[in-house]
Design a protein around this motif. Structure first.
Motif, PDB file in Angstrom:
ATOM      1  N   LYS A   4       0.823  -1.211   0.000  1.00  0.00           N
ATOM      2  CA  LYS A   4       0.000   0.000   0.000  1.00  0.00           C
ATOM      3  C   LYS A   4       0.856   1.260   0.000  1.00  0.00           C
ATOM      4  CE  LYS A   4      -4.026  -2.267   1.976  1.00  0.00           C
ATOM      5  NZ  LYS A   4      -4.924  -2.455   3.133  1.00  0.00           N
ATOM      6  N   GLU A   5       1.969   1.206   0.712  1.00  0.00           N
ATOM      7  CA  GLU A   5       2.887   2.348   0.683  1.00  0.00           C
ATOM      8  C   GLU A   5       3.468   2.543  -0.714  1.00  0.00           C
ATOM      9  OE1 GLU A   5       5.701   1.407   3.717  1.00  0.00           O
ATOM     10  OE2 GLU A   5       4.508   2.328   5.338  1.00  0.00           O
ATOM     11  N   SER A   6       3.797   1.443  -1.386  1.00  0.00           N
ATOM     12  CA  SER A   6       4.344   1.516  -2.740  1.00  0.00           C
ATOM     13  C   SER A   6       3.309   2.086  -3.717  1.00  0.00           C
ATOM     14  CB  SER A   6       4.781   0.127  -3.219  1.00  0.00           C
ATOM     15  OG  SER A   6       5.841  -0.358  -2.437  1.00  0.00           O
ATOM     16  N   LEU A   7       2.068   1.631  -3.582  1.00  0.00           N
ATOM     17  CA  LEU A   7       1.002   2.124  -4.454  1.00  0.00           C
ATOM     18  C   LEU A   7       0.790   3.623  -4.278  1.00  0.00           C
ATOM     19  CD1 LEU A   7      -1.413   1.880  -6.357  1.00  0.00           C
ATOM     20  CD2 LEU A   7      -2.776   1.102  -4.405  1.00  0.00           C
ATOM     21  N   LEU A   8       0.691   4.064  -3.030  1.00  0.00           N
ATOM     22  CA  LEU A   8       0.464   5.484  -2.762  1.00  0.00           C
ATOM     23  C   LEU A   8       1.640   6.330  -3.231  1.00  0.00           C
ATOM     24  CD1 LEU A   8      -1.195   5.230   0.761  1.00  0.00           C
ATOM     25  CD2 LEU A   8      -2.318   5.693  -1.421  1.00  0.00           C
ATOM     26  N   SER A   9       2.856   5.818  -3.033  1.00  0.00           N
ATOM     27  CA  SER A   9       4.048   6.526  -3.486  1.00  0.00           C
ATOM     28  C   SER A   9       4.068   6.646  -4.996  1.00  0.00           C
ATOM     29  CB  SER A   9       5.309   5.800  -3.000  1.00  0.00           C
ATOM     30  OG  SER A   9       6.463   6.411  -3.512  1.00  0.00           O
ATOM     31  N   CYS A  10       3.680   5.564  -5.675  1.00  0.00           N
ATOM     32  CA  CYS A  10       3.632   5.566  -7.140  1.00  0.00           C
ATOM     33  C   CYS A  10       2.626   6.590  -7.646  1.00  0.00           C
ATOM     34  CB  CYS A  10       3.271   4.178  -7.643  1.00  0.00           C
ATOM     35  SG  CYS A  10       3.076   4.064  -9.431  1.00  0.00           S
ATOM     36  N   SER A  35       3.834   9.719  -9.900  1.00  0.00           N
ATOM     37  CA  SER A  35       3.435   9.743 -11.308  1.00  0.00           C
ATOM     38  C   SER A  35       2.258  10.666 -11.590  1.00  0.00           C
ATOM     39  CB  SER A  35       3.094   8.331 -11.774  1.00  0.00           C
ATOM     40  OG  SER A  35       1.992   7.827 -11.033  1.00  0.00           O
ATOM     41  N   GLY A  36       1.563  11.070 -10.526  1.00  0.00           N
ATOM     42  CA  GLY A  36       0.413  11.935 -10.710  1.00  0.00           C
ATOM     43  C   GLY A  36      -0.773  11.238 -11.333  1.00  0.00           C
ATOM     44  N   THR A  37      -0.796   9.885 -11.248  1.00  0.00           N
ATOM     45  CA  THR A  37      -1.903   9.114 -11.820  1.00  0.00           C
ATOM     46  C   THR A  37      -2.702   8.451 -10.708  1.00  0.00           C
ATOM     47  OG1 THR A  37      -0.543   7.124 -12.036  1.00  0.00           O
ATOM     48  CG2 THR A  37      -0.582   8.660 -13.905  1.00  0.00           C
ATOM     49  N   ASP A  38      -3.876   7.945 -11.067  1.00  0.00           N
ATOM     50  CA  ASP A  38      -4.676   7.238 -10.075  1.00  0.00           C
ATOM     51  C   ASP A  38      -4.283   5.767 -10.044  1.00  0.00           C
ATOM     52  OD1 ASP A  38      -5.821   6.094 -12.297  1.00  0.00           O
ATOM     53  OD2 ASP A  38      -7.608   7.359 -12.228  1.00  0.00           O
ATOM     54  N   ALA A  39      -5.126   4.932  -9.456  1.00  0.00           N
ATOM     55  CA  ALA A  39      -4.766   3.516  -9.262  1.00  0.00           C
ATOM     56  C   ALA A  39      -5.068   2.642 -10.468  1.00  0.00           C
ATOM     57  CB  ALA A  39      -5.499   2.970  -8.040  1.00  0.00           C
ATOM     58  N   ASN A  73      -0.260  -6.548 -10.609  1.00  0.00           N
ATOM     59  CA  ASN A  73       0.604  -5.941 -11.615  1.00  0.00           C
ATOM     60  C   ASN A  73       0.613  -4.429 -11.422  1.00  0.00           C
ATOM     61  OD1 ASN A  73      -1.516  -4.651 -13.283  1.00  0.00           O
ATOM     62  ND2 ASN A  73      -2.045  -6.748 -13.835  1.00  0.00           N
ATOM     63  N   SER A  74       1.609  -3.783 -11.988  1.00  0.00           N
ATOM     64  CA  SER A  74       1.743  -2.346 -11.794  1.00  0.00           C
ATOM     65  C   SER A  74       2.657  -1.746 -12.846  1.00  0.00           C
ATOM     66  CB  SER A  74       2.328  -2.053 -10.413  1.00  0.00           C
ATOM     67  OG  SER A  74       3.693  -2.445 -10.369  1.00  0.00           O
ATOM     68  N   THR A  75       2.578  -0.434 -12.976  1.00  0.00           N
ATOM     69  CA  THR A  75       3.592   0.348 -13.682  1.00  0.00           C
ATOM     70  C   THR A  75       3.924   1.535 -12.795  1.00  0.00           C
ATOM     71  OG1 THR A  75       1.874   1.603 -14.832  1.00  0.00           O
ATOM     72  CG2 THR A  75       2.828  -0.287 -15.999  1.00  0.00           C
ATOM     73  N   CYS A  76       5.202   1.892 -12.731  1.00  0.00           N
ATOM     74  CA  CYS A  76       5.597   3.024 -11.901  1.00  0.00           C
ATOM     75  C   CYS A  76       6.976   3.503 -12.313  1.00  0.00           C
ATOM     76  CB  CYS A  76       5.586   2.625 -10.423  1.00  0.00           C
ATOM     77  SG  CYS A  76       5.297   4.039  -9.330  1.00  0.00           S
TER      78      CYS A  76
END
Length: 252
Positions: free
Chosen positions: A44-50, A54-58, A82-85
């Motif tokens: 969750k910390e990684s998601l919020l940081s990303c 990046s200025g994008t949503d989830a 999966n993710s992009t960041c």
């Protein structure tokens, strides 16, 4: 001990599942809930940081959590994400398992429940999308068991993945720049009363196209033939199916 009751949790964000948690309270279940929440903190910390960087949503992150066994002895989760960041600009796919012993509240010690000639002596560590460390198992015995089942279920000796697995016992790991043995993710499958093995390695692209998500379910009879204890076999045999709402078909 009856099957475990689970309580669904609201999604953390769009397309981001939260872990279904044990619905009842006791010292063991409290311990499991605490470990799951702590484990989830990094993601969750990684998601919020990303999102912040990046200025994008989830929308460019996805996580699906499946419960593959919920008692009476073990609780098994499988996570697909999966993710992009910024630190991972290309699409990254990851899966891992969390398996708990409902008698102790501890994560599964595969080395205590499976024979050493099957499981080996130590795990192989790897980094996930959220930059945390997970473990897989790697032995020639597991590889042989996987090959037998995979080729049998494919029923296609011309399949390129089957051919690859027939002639190789290792692959070139781009990250470490070394030859590495094939390694496998393990989880418990109540629906099939089996141990699931999933090939975790970065095979060459043309082979991965053939393999897809290469996984097999190792049956009770096969586990017995490989020296797995009666207690562990009974735990798989007595597992009840997990309600459909907590399951992902890809994990079955």
């Amino acid at each position: 001990m009856p099957s475990l009751k689970l309580k669904a949790q609201p999604d953390f964000a769009k397309n981001i599942n939260n872990f279904p948690l044990p619905a009842e309270n006791n010292a063991v279940l409290d311990k499991i809930r605490k470990d799951i929440i702590l484990n989830d903190k990094t993601f969750k910390e990684s998601l919020l940081s990303c999102r912040e960087e990046s200025g994008t949503d989830a929308d460019n992150w996805f996580r699906n959590i499946s419960v593959t066994m919920a008692g009476p002895r073990y609780l098994s989760y499988v996570v697909f994400e999966n993710s992009t960041c910024e630190w991972a600009p290309e699409f990254e796919y990851n899966q891992y398992s969390l398996v708990y012993d409902l008698k102790t509240g501890e994560r599964m010690d595969w080395f205590a429940v499976l024979p050493k000639n099957l499981i080996g002596n130590k795990p192989q560590n790897y980094k996930t999308t959220d930059r945390s460390i997970r473990s897989t198992q790697s032995t020639l015995k597991i590889l042989a068991l996987f090959k037998t089942q995979y080729i049998k279920q494919m029923d296609d000796t011309e399949n390129e993945c089957c051919d690859c697995l027939n002639i190789r016992t290792n692959y070139w790991d781009k990250q470490s720049k070394k030859i590495a043995p094939f390694s496998f993710l393990l989880w418990l499958n109540a629906k099939e009363h089996s141990l699931t093995l999933v090939l975790q390695d970065n095979l060459p692209a043309h082979e991965m196209r053939e393999c897809g998500t290469a996984s097999v379910n190792v049956t009770l009879n096969m586990l017995k033939q490989n020296g797995v204890s009666r207690d562990f076999l009974n735990a798989l045999k007595n597992a009840t199916a997990v309600p459909e709402k907590f399951r992902n078909a890809a994990a079955d």
